[in-house]
Design an enzyme around this catalytic site. Structure first.
Site, PDB file in Angstrom:
ATOM      1  N   ASP A 137      52.078  -3.045   2.553  1.00  0.00           N
ATOM      2  CA  ASP A 137      51.157  -2.815   3.661  1.00  0.00           C
ATOM      3  C   ASP A 137      49.855  -3.577   3.390  1.00  0.00           C
ATOM      4  OD1 ASP A 137      50.069  -1.605   6.030  1.00  0.00           O
ATOM      5  OD2 ASP A 137      48.916  -0.271   4.720  1.00  0.00           O
ATOM      6  N   GLU A 156      55.126  -4.289   7.760  1.00  0.00           N
ATOM      7  CA  GLU A 156      54.885  -3.961   9.170  1.00  0.00           C
ATOM      8  C   GLU A 156      54.459  -5.213   9.908  1.00  0.00           C
ATOM      9  OE1 GLU A 156      52.220  -0.773  10.228  1.00  0.00           O
ATOM     10  OE2 GLU A 156      53.302   0.627   8.960  1.00  0.00           O
ATOM     11  N   ASP A 163      47.400   3.896   1.822  1.00  0.00           N
ATOM     12  CA  ASP A 163      47.975   2.547   1.860  1.00  0.00           C
ATOM     13  C   ASP A 163      49.354   2.507   1.194  1.00  0.00           C
ATOM     14  OD1 ASP A 163      45.458   1.085   2.851  1.00  0.00           O
ATOM     15  OD2 ASP A 163      44.779   2.260   1.140  1.00  0.00           O
TER      16      ASP A 163
END
Lengths: 169, 169
Positions: B8, B68, B140
């Site tokens: 991420d 993502e 995170d």
């Protein structure tokens, strides 16, 4: 004598240019552009940038690298795309243990053309003139060569100032 | 059995999480975060992201990686910073020959919490529950573990559908 690799990462095309320089005289070695859009998806496109720059480094063994700093982008979407290309390009440089110098666009344009707001065509023309290039480098390659020249001059100026600074201490 | 590294990337902190999964059962292996801001300048900050992810890959030998996809950012300046971090992170993955799968944020949230618009705290809570984590992964790291879980489920679903697709042909 330095071998300087200049990089101009863009969201579609990443230009690169290699010069050999003692700070006063610059010799053209090579230049070209990496078309990132030939990759099918984002990881593939970034892999092309990373691998092609790595290949350029292995071929020309630069001692220094230089890149334009970016402060503004048109909009959030294009800034993200540009950022990803820059991130992959800089990763290739640092992965090869190379120092990366950043220069403001204004300074790069000022250095090669005497005018900080010169347009791309003017930069391209001046780079061709300064490096005695037969034929025309692409706009992206010219920008990359311009930042390499900027680095060469800037390092030379620093070196000239060094003895005076030492005396002043 | 897959070992999945979820990433991420953020403009300040890049989370990572590693799980082992057969698609149905997921086991937590490790997670953490890389603080990019500890670098003095941009190349140094990107070098930290690239090198730390490379170290994680060497340590846990993932077979798959997932990230993502980003479509929107708040503004051009933050999009550029985020893009650069993503570019360096993805470069580290592809440089190690790893396939990178991208998943929409909505799908990641939907997978771990049943709700595509879940907030970060909810994702963190569900990841902790799904992976039986003692202690709390950072926000995170939880996001990175969530995308790893999403990849595991998505690959499993694909695999289940495969024989039916073959029969249908």
């Amino acid at each position: 004598m330095k071998i300087i690799l200049g990089i101009d990462p863009g969201s579609r095309i990443t230009g690169y240019g290699i010069i050999r320089s003692n700070g006063q005289r610059h010799h053209y070695i090579a230049s070209g552009s990496i078309v990132a859009t030939r990759g099918k998806n984002l990881p593939e496109r970034l892999a092309y940038i990373f691998q092609d720059i790595t290949t350029v480094i292995q071929k020309y063994a630069p001692t220094d690298t230089a890149i334009e700093s970016v402060f503004m982008a048109k909009n959030a979407a294009s800034a993200l795309t540009l950022g990803q290309a820059r991130g992959a390009a800089i990763a290739a440089l640092v992965n090869n243990g190379l120092p990366v110098a950043e220069y403001a666009t204004r300074l790069v344009k000022q250095t090669v053309s005497g005018y900080g707001a010169a347009d791309k065509a003017q930069v391209q023309y001046m780079v061709k003139l300064l490096l005695n290039i037969i034929g025309s480098p692409s706009v992206d390659a010219a920008d990359a060569l311009a930042v390499a020249i900027c680095h060469a001059q800037s390092q030379y100026t620093k070196q000239l100032l060094q003895p005076h600074l030492a005396l002043a201490l």
